[in-house]
Design a protein around this motif. Structure first.
Motif, PDB file in Angstrom:
ATOM      1  N   VAL A 179     -10.038  11.266 -14.699  1.00  0.00           N
ATOM      2  CA  VAL A 179      -9.192   9.850 -15.408  1.00  0.00           C
ATOM      3  C   VAL A 179     -10.200   9.086 -16.267  1.00  0.00           C
ATOM      4  CG1 VAL A 179      -8.046   7.833 -15.019  1.00  0.00           C
ATOM      5  CG2 VAL A 179      -7.337   9.957 -14.173  1.00  0.00           C
ATOM      6  N   GLN A 180     -11.581   8.790 -15.448  1.00  0.00           N
ATOM      7  CA  GLN A 180     -12.414   8.006 -16.031  1.00  0.00           C
ATOM      8  C   GLN A 180     -13.039   8.760 -17.517  1.00  0.00           C
ATOM      9  OE1 GLN A 180     -15.035   7.622 -12.769  1.00  0.00           O
ATOM     10  NE2 GLN A 180     -14.553   5.369 -12.592  1.00  0.00           N
ATOM     11  N   GLU A 198     -10.108  -0.809 -12.832  1.00  0.00           N
ATOM     12  CA  GLU A 198      -8.855  -0.898 -11.989  1.00  0.00           C
ATOM     13  C   GLU A 198      -8.706   0.737 -11.412  1.00  0.00           C
ATOM     14  OE1 GLU A 198      -4.281  -1.870 -11.875  1.00  0.00           O
ATOM     15  OE2 GLU A 198      -5.226  -0.917 -13.641  1.00  0.00           O
ATOM     16  N   ALA A 199      -8.879   1.694 -12.400  1.00  0.00           N
ATOM     17  CA  ALA A 199      -8.771   3.008 -11.727  1.00  0.00           C
ATOM     18  C   ALA A 199      -9.646   3.257 -10.936  1.00  0.00           C
ATOM     19  CB  ALA A 199      -9.317   3.919 -13.034  1.00  0.00           C
ATOM     20  N   LYS A 200     -11.154   2.652 -10.635  1.00  0.00           N
ATOM     21  CA  LYS A 200     -12.037   3.067  -9.523  1.00  0.00           C
ATOM     22  C   LYS A 200     -11.561   2.531  -8.370  1.00  0.00           C
ATOM     23  CE  LYS A 200     -16.972   2.550  -8.825  1.00  0.00           C
ATOM     24  NZ  LYS A 200     -16.993   1.861  -7.242  1.00  0.00           N
ATOM     25  N   VAL A 247       2.602   3.667  -7.199  1.00  0.00           N
ATOM     26  CA  VAL A 247       3.308   3.580  -8.496  1.00  0.00           C
ATOM     27  C   VAL A 247       2.512   3.077  -9.455  1.00  0.00           C
ATOM     28  CG1 VAL A 247       4.924   1.827  -9.123  1.00  0.00           C
ATOM     29  CG2 VAL A 247       5.148   2.623  -6.819  1.00  0.00           C
ATOM     30  N   ARG A 248       1.547   2.403  -9.322  1.00  0.00           N
ATOM     31  CA  ARG A 248       0.447   1.928 -10.472  1.00  0.00           C
ATOM     32  C   ARG A 248      -0.243   3.106 -10.912  1.00  0.00           C
ATOM     33  NH1 ARG A 248      -0.474  -0.389 -15.161  1.00  0.00           N
ATOM     34  NH2 ARG A 248      -2.362  -1.195 -15.232  1.00  0.00           N
ATOM     35  N   LEU A 249      -0.686   3.985  -9.924  1.00  0.00           N
ATOM     36  CA  LEU A 249      -1.545   5.125 -10.170  1.00  0.00           C
ATOM     37  C   LEU A 249      -0.874   6.182 -11.191  1.00  0.00           C
ATOM     38  CD1 LEU A 249      -4.315   5.918  -8.937  1.00  0.00           C
ATOM     39  CD2 LEU A 249      -3.091   7.568  -7.615  1.00  0.00           C
ATOM     40  N   ARG A 250       0.332   6.185 -11.026  1.00  0.00           N
ATOM     41  CA  ARG A 250       1.310   6.984 -12.114  1.00  0.00           C
ATOM     42  C   ARG A 250       0.907   6.805 -13.272  1.00  0.00           C
ATOM     43  NH1 ARG A 250       5.519  10.324 -11.095  1.00  0.00           N
ATOM     44  NH2 ARG A 250       6.142  10.887  -8.670  1.00  0.00           N
ATOM     45  N   PHE A 251       0.779   5.637 -13.841  1.00  0.00           N
ATOM     46  CA  PHE A 251       0.567   5.410 -15.165  1.00  0.00           C
ATOM     47  C   PHE A 251      -0.845   5.939 -15.688  1.00  0.00           C
ATOM     48  CE2 PHE A 251       3.508   1.778 -14.153  1.00  0.00           C
ATOM     49  CZ  PHE A 251       4.547   2.026 -15.128  1.00  0.00           C
ATOM     50  N   TYR A 252      -1.814   5.820 -14.839  1.00  0.00           N
ATOM     51  CA  TYR A 252      -3.243   6.330 -15.210  1.00  0.00           C
ATOM     52  C   TYR A 252      -3.011   8.146 -15.428  1.00  0.00           C
ATOM     53  CZ  TYR A 252      -5.546   2.286 -14.519  1.00  0.00           C
ATOM     54  OH  TYR A 252      -6.055   0.792 -14.449  1.00  0.00           O
ATOM     55  N   GLU A 253      -2.422   8.661 -14.228  1.00  0.00           N
ATOM     56  CA  GLU A 253      -2.237  10.130 -14.406  1.00  0.00           C
ATOM     57  C   GLU A 253      -1.156  10.454 -15.372  1.00  0.00           C
ATOM     58  OE1 GLU A 253      -2.213  12.220 -10.641  1.00  0.00           O
ATOM     59  OE2 GLU A 253      -3.631  11.035  -9.788  1.00  0.00           O
ATOM     60  N   GLN A 254      -0.198   9.691 -15.992  1.00  0.00           N
ATOM     61  CA  GLN A 254       0.637  10.144 -17.039  1.00  0.00           C
ATOM     62  C   GLN A 254      -0.098  10.051 -18.342  1.00  0.00           C
ATOM     63  OE1 GLN A 254       3.769   7.339 -16.496  1.00  0.00           O
ATOM     64  NE2 GLN A 254       5.136   8.838 -15.326  1.00  0.00           N
ATOM     65  N   ALA A 255      -0.890   9.309 -18.341  1.00  0.00           N
ATOM     66  CA  ALA A 255      -1.814   8.982 -19.585  1.00  0.00           C
ATOM     67  C   ALA A 255      -2.912   9.708 -19.665  1.00  0.00           C
ATOM     68  CB  ALA A 255      -2.267   7.671 -19.977  1.00  0.00           C
ATOM     69  N   HIS A 256      -3.544  10.323 -18.614  1.00  0.00           N
ATOM     70  CA  HIS A 256      -4.738  10.975 -18.608  1.00  0.00           C
ATOM     71  C   HIS A 256      -5.145  12.156 -17.798  1.00  0.00           C
ATOM     72  CE1 HIS A 256      -6.472   7.552 -20.780  1.00  0.00           C
ATOM     73  NE2 HIS A 256      -6.068   6.637 -20.141  1.00  0.00           N
ATOM     74  N   ILE A 308     -10.507   8.221 -20.077  1.00  0.00           N
ATOM     75  CA  ILE A 308     -10.701   6.880 -20.598  1.00  0.00           C
ATOM     76  C   ILE A 308     -11.589   6.631 -21.571  1.00  0.00           C
ATOM     77  CG2 ILE A 308     -10.510   4.387 -19.950  1.00  0.00           C
ATOM     78  CD1 ILE A 308      -8.968   5.056 -17.323  1.00  0.00           C
ATOM     79  N   ASN A 309     -12.586   6.960 -20.978  1.00  0.00           N
ATOM     80  CA  ASN A 309     -14.022   6.785 -21.796  1.00  0.00           C
ATOM     81  C   ASN A 309     -13.726   7.492 -23.232  1.00  0.00           C
ATOM     82  OD1 ASN A 309     -15.799   5.206 -20.509  1.00  0.00           O
ATOM     83  ND2 ASN A 309     -16.436   6.771 -19.087  1.00  0.00           N
ATOM     84  N   GLY A 310     -13.241   8.706 -23.300  1.00  0.00           N
ATOM     85  CA  GLY A 310     -13.032   9.329 -24.701  1.00  0.00           C
ATOM     86  C   GLY A 310     -12.376   8.541 -25.410  1.00  0.00           C
TER      87      GLY A 310
END
Length: 215
Positions: free
Chosen positions: A199-200, A76-78, A146-155, A203-205
């Motif tokens: 981000v990838q 999804e990130a990609k 909006v969805r992208l924020r979750f990825y950046e908040q986490a990683h 997530i992998n780490g």
């Protein structure tokens, strides 16, 4: 605008504010009754607002549990970052810039350098394309981010991430100031792809770390 639409938008604004502040996190169930009491709105417009966020893939409905913020995945990130990169390049290429616009972008890069926050980062990108006249394009980008924020908040909250992204921001502004939109667009796409790579890797780490803990 109908009363129902106004109430629904109030709910969405409240939830988006929680996302921006990091109060709404991955895996968290949204309690409709508690949300109704907090913002003083009945459950019906709340359900409508949550359904719209579900369509934007921000949350998902789980039987016997309710609405939950969905998990993050590399795939999804990609898809998200590549799509946003393409659309934002389109918006940039359809934009015009006055001296005041360029100054505002410069000021935002300086603010981001001093206060490394996702709100400043997203605001830079909003300023970058705010003069695009394609409202459908801008609304689509806003929904995806909006969805992208979750990825950046986490990683994507470490200093190295912000410094790298902001160096590219300065290069984008410099190209715009030189009336070189093709170069600005190229750097902009590189910017999003660099963030995706960051981000990838995170997530992998995290996946490897979780696997080690379970062994």
């Amino acid at each position: 605008m109908s009363q129902t639409t106004i109430l629904r938008d109030r709910v969405k604004d409240h939830l988006l504010g929680q996302i921006e502040n990091g109060e709404l996190v991955i895996g968290k169930t949204i309690n409709l009754a508690a949300l109704s009491r907090t913002i003083g709105i009945s459950v019906t417009p709340i359900r409508e607002a949550l359904s719209q966020l579900e369509q934007a893939r921000v949350i998902k409905a789980i039987p016997n549990r309710g609405f939950v913020v969905t998990d993050l995945t590399i795939i999804e990130a990609k898809n998200l970052y590549e799509t946003i990169a393409q659309l934002e390049v389109m918006a940039l290429e359809a934009s015009t810039f006055e001296p005041g616009d360029i100054e505002a972008l410069r000021n935002k890069t300086e603010q981001l350098q001093e206060e490394k926050s996702l709100n400043n980062r997203f605001e830079f990108h909003r300023l970058l394309i705010k003069n695009c006249t394609n409202s459908v394009l801008l609304q689509t980008l806003e929904s995806l981010k909006v969805r992208l924020r979750f990825y950046e908040q986490a990683h994507a909250t470490d200093s190295i991430f912000f410094e790298t992204a902001n160096r590219q921001n300065r290069s984008i502004v410099q190209a715009i100031a030189q009336d070189n939109i093709p170069t600005a667009a190229l750097i902009l796409k590189m910017n999003w792809m660099a963030v995706l790579e960051h981000v990838q890797l995170k997530i992998n780490g995290q996946t490897v770390e979780n696997q080690n803990k379970s062994n």
